[in-house]
Design a protein around this motif. Structure first.
Motif, PDB file in Angstrom:
ATOM      1  N   GLY A 182     -90.056 -21.135  19.048  1.00  0.00           N
ATOM      2  CA  GLY A 182     -89.821 -19.733  19.367  1.00  0.00           C
ATOM      3  C   GLY A 182     -89.256 -18.978  18.183  1.00  0.00           C
ATOM      4  O   GLY A 182     -89.657 -17.845  17.888  1.00  0.00           O
ATOM      5  N   LEU A 183     -88.315 -19.610  17.469  1.00  0.00           N
ATOM      6  CA  LEU A 183     -87.727 -18.999  16.280  1.00  0.00           C
ATOM      7  C   LEU A 183     -88.774 -18.852  15.179  1.00  0.00           C
ATOM      8  O   LEU A 183     -88.833 -17.829  14.497  1.00  0.00           O
ATOM      9  N   ASN A 184     -89.628 -19.868  15.021  1.00  0.00           N
ATOM     10  CA  ASN A 184     -90.689 -19.804  14.014  1.00  0.00           C
ATOM     11  C   ASN A 184     -91.645 -18.647  14.282  1.00  0.00           C
ATOM     12  O   ASN A 184     -92.113 -17.972  13.359  1.00  0.00           O
ATOM     13  N   ALA A 185     -91.959 -18.437  15.553  1.00  0.00           N
ATOM     14  CA  ALA A 185     -92.896 -17.372  15.907  1.00  0.00           C
ATOM     15  C   ALA A 185     -92.305 -15.998  15.659  1.00  0.00           C
ATOM     16  O   ALA A 185     -92.992 -15.079  15.187  1.00  0.00           O
ATOM     17  N   ALA A 186     -91.009 -15.824  15.949  1.00  0.00           N
ATOM     18  CA  ALA A 186     -90.387 -14.504  15.849  1.00  0.00           C
ATOM     19  C   ALA A 186     -89.950 -14.156  14.434  1.00  0.00           C
ATOM     20  O   ALA A 186     -90.029 -12.999  14.023  1.00  0.00           O
ATOM     21  N   ILE A 187     -89.447 -15.169  13.692  1.00  0.00           N
ATOM     22  CA  ILE A 187     -88.939 -14.916  12.337  1.00  0.00           C
ATOM     23  C   ILE A 187     -89.470 -16.010  11.407  1.00  0.00           C
ATOM     24  O   ILE A 187     -88.729 -16.909  10.984  1.00  0.00           O
ATOM     25  N   PRO A 188     -90.766 -15.978  11.078  1.00  0.00           N
ATOM     26  CA  PRO A 188     -91.310 -17.017  10.189  1.00  0.00           C
ATOM     27  C   PRO A 188     -90.779 -16.904   8.768  1.00  0.00           C
ATOM     28  O   PRO A 188     -90.675 -17.912   8.061  1.00  0.00           O
ATOM     29  N   GLU A 189     -90.432 -15.673   8.339  1.00  0.00           N
ATOM     30  CA  GLU A 189     -90.003 -15.426   6.969  1.00  0.00           C
ATOM     31  C   GLU A 189     -88.495 -15.619   6.849  1.00  0.00           C
ATOM     32  O   GLU A 189     -87.713 -14.676   6.725  1.00  0.00           O
ATOM     33  N   ARG A 190     -88.058 -16.897   6.874  1.00  0.00           N
ATOM     34  CA  ARG A 190     -86.632 -17.217   6.764  1.00  0.00           C
ATOM     35  C   ARG A 190     -86.475 -18.543   6.036  1.00  0.00           C
ATOM     36  O   ARG A 190     -87.438 -19.327   5.930  1.00  0.00           O
ATOM     37  N   ASP A 191     -85.284 -18.812   5.560  1.00  0.00           N
ATOM     38  CA  ASP A 191     -84.962 -20.097   4.946  1.00  0.00           C
ATOM     39  C   ASP A 191     -84.594 -21.066   6.071  1.00  0.00           C
ATOM     40  O   ASP A 191     -83.497 -21.008   6.624  1.00  0.00           O
ATOM     41  N   ARG A 192     -85.514 -21.954   6.418  1.00  0.00           N
ATOM     42  CA  ARG A 192     -85.322 -22.835   7.579  1.00  0.00           C
ATOM     43  C   ARG A 192     -84.247 -23.886   7.340  1.00  0.00           C
ATOM     44  O   ARG A 192     -83.736 -24.470   8.288  1.00  0.00           O
ATOM     45  N   THR A 193     -83.887 -24.122   6.085  1.00  0.00           N
ATOM     46  CA  THR A 193     -82.823 -25.093   5.817  1.00  0.00           C
ATOM     47  C   THR A 193     -81.459 -24.558   6.254  1.00  0.00           C
ATOM     48  O   THR A 193     -80.503 -25.316   6.367  1.00  0.00           O
ATOM     49  N   LYS A 194     -81.387 -23.246   6.497  1.00  0.00           N
ATOM     50  CA  LYS A 194     -80.128 -22.641   6.929  1.00  0.00           C
ATOM     51  C   LYS A 194     -80.054 -22.439   8.441  1.00  0.00           C
ATOM     52  O   LYS A 194     -79.090 -21.856   8.945  1.00  0.00           O
ATOM     53  N   ASP A 195     -81.078 -22.901   9.178  1.00  0.00           N
ATOM     54  CA  ASP A 195     -81.000 -22.855  10.644  1.00  0.00           C
ATOM     55  C   ASP A 195     -79.809 -23.682  11.114  1.00  0.00           C
ATOM     56  O   ASP A 195     -79.478 -24.722  10.516  1.00  0.00           O
ATOM     57  N   PHE A 196     -79.176 -23.246  12.165  1.00  0.00           N
ATOM     58  CA  PHE A 196     -77.976 -23.919  12.682  1.00  0.00           C
ATOM     59  C   PHE A 196     -78.172 -24.253  14.146  1.00  0.00           C
ATOM     60  O   PHE A 196     -78.522 -23.392  14.955  1.00  0.00           O
ATOM     61  N   GLN A 197     -77.946 -25.526  14.488  1.00  0.00           N
ATOM     62  CA  GLN A 197     -78.006 -25.976  15.873  1.00  0.00           C
ATOM     63  C   GLN A 197     -76.586 -26.336  16.317  1.00  0.00           C
ATOM     64  O   GLN A 197     -76.067 -27.379  15.913  1.00  0.00           O
ATOM     65  N   PRO A 198     -75.937 -25.483  17.099  1.00  0.00           N
ATOM     66  CA  PRO A 198     -74.549 -25.744  17.492  1.00  0.00           C
ATOM     67  C   PRO A 198     -74.417 -27.050  18.269  1.00  0.00           C
ATOM     68  O   PRO A 198     -75.255 -27.369  19.120  1.00  0.00           O
ATOM     69  N   MET A 199     -73.357 -27.784  17.977  1.00  0.00           N
ATOM     70  CA  MET A 199     -73.019 -28.969  18.742  1.00  0.00           C
ATOM     71  C   MET A 199     -71.920 -28.613  19.735  1.00  0.00           C
ATOM     72  O   MET A 199     -71.549 -27.447  19.881  1.00  0.00           O
ATOM     73  N   HIS A 200     -71.342 -29.619  20.406  1.00  0.00           N
ATOM     74  CA  HIS A 200     -70.531 -29.318  21.582  1.00  0.00           C
ATOM     75  C   HIS A 200     -69.197 -28.638  21.260  1.00  0.00           C
ATOM     76  O   HIS A 200     -68.602 -28.025  22.133  1.00  0.00           O
ATOM     77  N   LEU A 201     -68.730 -28.709  20.004  1.00  0.00           N
ATOM     78  CA  LEU A 201     -67.494 -28.023  19.632  1.00  0.00           C
ATOM     79  C   LEU A 201     -67.751 -26.669  18.961  1.00  0.00           C
ATOM     80  O   LEU A 201     -66.802 -25.949  18.659  1.00  0.00           O
TER      81      LEU A 201
END
Length: 378
Positions: free
Chosen positions: A334-353
């Motif tokens: 979904g993120l790829n479809a909406a904002i393909p023009e981004r630095d994907r290495t900076k994507d953040f997946q929050p963990m439980h804290l």
């Protein structure tokens, strides 16, 4: 299962950008409905930021009754964006009437009130109109607040977007929450459709809240206008965010200290351990039991994402600071479809804290941990 997608942008964008992201994630939701929260409105709303906007669905009789109620309370219509579909609705979607967003000028006698009084009165008027509509089935109201539009309907999100012409410029917004699923744990009811809203705060959730009943009872005992009428176990997430920020005065980065407090071992070396321990005891009835992923938007346009400890409902945040746009998504696709023009290495997946926050300037993803010292409100 639900799928969530949210966009925050420095410039107004079409809600279709979020709807298309939901469509990419279609295998993960059942296509039974769509809900939209829009704020930071563009187009004709730019000059109407201080006027509360009433958003809902009305029959012809309902429009007349609503207008009479508003006039009786001293409100005058300033601008309206109404849409009455002339096409056949998609399969499974009822034909309802007029989908309306109407900005009102508040009465002169309100101008001497405190902001808290005005806010509470706006919530009460929304509740009054909702009760009127539930009595006769001619009015549904989802929000009554400045710079805010909400749209909800049963049906496939992409089909509903075409039916309601959601690509209209009057619906362009800087902050968009979109969820692709109607409530299916209980009877189909548009008031059970995410996102939920109270006093400038909106959230939506992917998951289930098995601690719903004690949380609901605690919130309803607080004496806060608007903590009522729960049709979904996820609506309490919105009200907890409201309670934490508006009533307890906490920053949104402390939201997780209320819904998922750390255990004693995790808290042992925290610089604010004494306060957090007291907060945990005082708000113990607001502790959730997941799995849940919550995405929300605050009155200033800041957007956030949190996970619970079970981490069974993932989420990802990413975007482009140069373009001034970030997305919050249930899935990478979904993120790829909406904002393909981004630095994907900076994507953040929050963990439980973690809490992920993007401010209204859309410059970065702020990563907050429950291990961090407490912050003042943003």
């Amino acid at each position: 299962m639900c799928r969530l997608f949210a966009l925050t942008s420095r410039d107004p964008v079409s809600p279709m950008r979020a709807i298309d992201a939901l469509n990419v994630m279609k295998e993960g939701h059942d296509g039974s409905g769509v809900g939209l929260f829009l704020s930071g409105l563009g187009g004709p709303w730019e000059e109407l930021k201080e006027y509360p906007i009433l958003s809902g669905i009305f029959t012809d009789a309902g429009l007349a009754r609503m207008s009479e109620y508003m006039t009786k309370n001293g409100f005058q219509s300033k601008y309206s964006a109404t849409f009455k579909p002339d096409a056949e609705p998609p399969v499974g979607t009822p034909r309802r009437g007029t989908y309306a967003s109407i900005a009102f000028r508040i009465p002169d006698e309100w101008k001497g009130m405190t902001k808290a009084q005005v806010d509470s009165n706006l919530v009460q008027m929304r509740l009054d109109l909702r009760a009127m509509g539930e009595e006769k089935g001619d009015i549904m109201v989802f929000s009554f607040w400045p710079d805010t539009i909400m749209i909800k309907e049963v049906g496939d999100p992409l089909a509903i977007a075409g039916y309601l012409k959601l690509d209209r410029e009057e619906l362009y917004a800087r902050h968009i929450l979109a969820q692709g699923r109607q409530n299916t744990n209980y009877a189909i009811n548009l008031y059970a459709c995410h996102p939920f809203f109270i006093e400038g705060i909106s959230t939506m959730t992917n998951g289930e809240n098995t601690a719903f009943v004690p949380i609901r009872e605690y919130l309803m005992s607080r004496g806060v206008t608007g903590y009522q009428g729960y049709q979904s176990d996820s609506e309490v997430f919105t009200h907890i965010a409201h309670y934490a920020t508006k009533r307890l005065g906490l920053d949104i980065s402390a939201y997780k200290h209320v819904i998922t407090p750390m255990n004693d071992d995790e808290m042992r070396d925290h610089p604010d351990r004494e306060f957090l321990s007291d907060l945990k005891r005082a708000c113990r009835k607001l502790i959730i039991d997941g799995p849940n992923c919550v995405i929300g938007c605050l009155p200033d346009g800041a957007m956030f994402m949190v996970q619970d400890r079970k981490k069974l409902r993932p989420g990802v945040v990413g975007g482009n600071p140069e373009l001034g746009i970030y997305g919050f998504s249930s899935e990478i696709c979904g993120l790829n479809a909406a904002i393909p023009e981004r630095d994907r290495t900076k994507d953040f997946q929050p963990m439980h804290l973690d809490t992920a926050i993007v401010g209204p300037d859309c410059r970065e993803v702020l990563q907050c941990s429950q291990k961090d010292p407490l912050r003042l409100q943003l």
